[in-house]
Motif scaffolding. Structure first.
Motif, PDB file in Angstrom:
ATOM      1  N   SER A 263       0.827  -1.206   0.000  1.00 59.94           N
ATOM      2  CA  SER A 263       0.000   0.000   0.000  1.00 59.94           C
ATOM      3  C   SER A 263       0.860   1.254   0.000  1.00 59.94           C
ATOM      4  O   SER A 263       0.555   2.235  -0.688  1.00 59.94           O
ATOM      5  N   LEU A 264       1.955   1.246   0.761  1.00 57.84           N
ATOM      6  CA  LEU A 264       2.862   2.391   0.789  1.00 57.84           C
ATOM      7  C   LEU A 264       3.578   2.542  -0.550  1.00 57.84           C
ATOM      8  O   LEU A 264       3.695   3.653  -1.087  1.00 57.84           O
ATOM      9  N   ALA A 265       4.044   1.433  -1.107  1.00 52.18           N
ATOM     10  CA  ALA A 265       4.723   1.492  -2.401  1.00 52.18           C
ATOM     11  C   ALA A 265       3.805   2.074  -3.467  1.00 52.18           C
ATOM     12  O   ALA A 265       4.242   2.879  -4.305  1.00 52.18           O
ATOM     13  N   SER A 266       2.536   1.709  -3.427  1.00 46.07           N
ATOM     14  CA  SER A 266       1.580   2.218  -4.407  1.00 46.07           C
ATOM     15  C   SER A 266       1.373   3.713  -4.256  1.00 46.07           C
ATOM     16  O   SER A 266       1.321   4.452  -5.253  1.00 46.07           O
ATOM     17  N   ARG A 267       1.266   4.188  -3.019  1.00 44.64           N
ATOM     18  CA  ARG A 267       1.097   5.621  -2.784  1.00 44.64           C
ATOM     19  C   ARG A 267       2.329   6.390  -3.252  1.00 44.64           C
ATOM     20  O   ARG A 267       2.219   7.472  -3.832  1.00 44.64           O
ATOM     21  N   LEU A 268       3.504   5.854  -2.977  1.00 41.03           N
ATOM     22  CA  LEU A 268       4.731   6.509  -3.407  1.00 41.03           C
ATOM     23  C   LEU A 268       4.822   6.564  -4.925  1.00 41.03           C
ATOM     24  O   LEU A 268       5.219   7.586  -5.502  1.00 41.03           O
ATOM     25  N   ALA A 269       4.455   5.477  -5.587  1.00 46.90           N
ATOM     26  CA  ALA A 269       4.523   5.439  -7.046  1.00 46.90           C
ATOM     27  C   ALA A 269       3.562   6.458  -7.650  1.00 46.90           C
ATOM     28  O   ALA A 269       3.900   7.155  -8.627  1.00 46.90           O
ATOM     29  N   ARG A 270       2.363   6.569  -7.074  1.00 46.63           N
ATOM     30  CA  ARG A 270       1.384   7.523  -7.577  1.00 46.63           C
ATOM     31  C   ARG A 270       1.887   8.958  -7.396  1.00 46.63           C
ATOM     32  O   ARG A 270       1.808   9.782  -8.318  1.00 46.63           O
TER      33      ARG A 270
END
Length: 218
Positions: free
Chosen positions: A101-108
């Motif tokens: 979930s954190l990786a996805s937020r960072l990528a966005r």
């Protein structure tokens, strides 16, 4: 100054491990340190710093980075997903990615802002319930997911349990990074960085040995 002694010890550890001089990056951990202490280290030439808290870093580093060009700021503490955008804006590297979930937020956030902070996956090598980090047997899947998201994945990070031999933990992190084709190893702090360098650390995170004991967080 503690910085000179630490730099000397890093170079000696590199030589003892048969590694090239300058192969290890010193991250001076400045969290909670008085401004005068940090500014003295900046004046001495150190340019790579680590912070644990996004909000604390926001309050001091934009000004310092303007006054001392070339600063590279690394987030080394746990990151809440709701602070992902702020972290991408402020930090050149984030060492504490430990969940999808954190990786996805960072990528966005990285895509929206046009920025690409360097990413390290934090592995909880000691399987400590109170400590952040992905479980070692789940690290490969998270690394694959970070790559699929287009993050600038550099390596892995760990914090070994207190009062234990850190070398098995450093070795485990090296194995996880190696089998995933990652060269970055963020491991080793004031009390064990020489052992970490012997095990292949590329980044060591040192605070108290440079600045002295830090005051408690308010």
């Amino acid at each position: 100054m503690g910085l000179d002694d630490i730099l000397r010890r890093i170079r000696n550890a590199e030589a003892a491990a048969g590694r090239p001089a300058g192969s290890v990056t010193l991250i001076a951990v400045s969290k909670l340190q008085p401004a005068a202490q940090v500014e003295a280290v900046l004046d001495h030439g150190q340019r790579v710093f680590g912070e644990n808290y996004v909000q604390e870093a926001q309050g001091k580093w934009p000004d310092w980075a303007a006054r001392w060009p070339g600063v590279s700021l690394h987030l080394i503490g746990p990151l809440q997903s709701n602070k992902a955008r702020a972290a991408v804006q402020l930090f050149d590297a984030i060492h504490s990615v430990d969940r999808l979930s954190l990786a996805s937020r960072l990528a966005r956030a990285a895509q929206e802002l046009g920025l690409a902070p360097r990413i390290f996956v934090q592995v909880n090598t000691g399987a400590e319930p109170q400590k952040a980090g992905v479980a070692p047997d789940e690290a490969d899947a998270l690394i694959d997911a970070c790559r699929d998201l287009g993050l600038d994945l550099q390596g892995c990070m760990c914090i070994p349990p207190d009062d234990t031999d850190p070398r098995p933990h450093f070795s485990l992190l090296r194995q996880i990074a190696g089998r995933n084709g990652l060269s970055g190893l963020s491991m080793g702090m004031s009390g064990d960085f020489e052992a970490a360098i012997a095990e292949g650390a590329t980044h060591v995170r040192i605070g108290s040995a440079i600045f002295g004991a830090r005051p408690p967080r308010a």
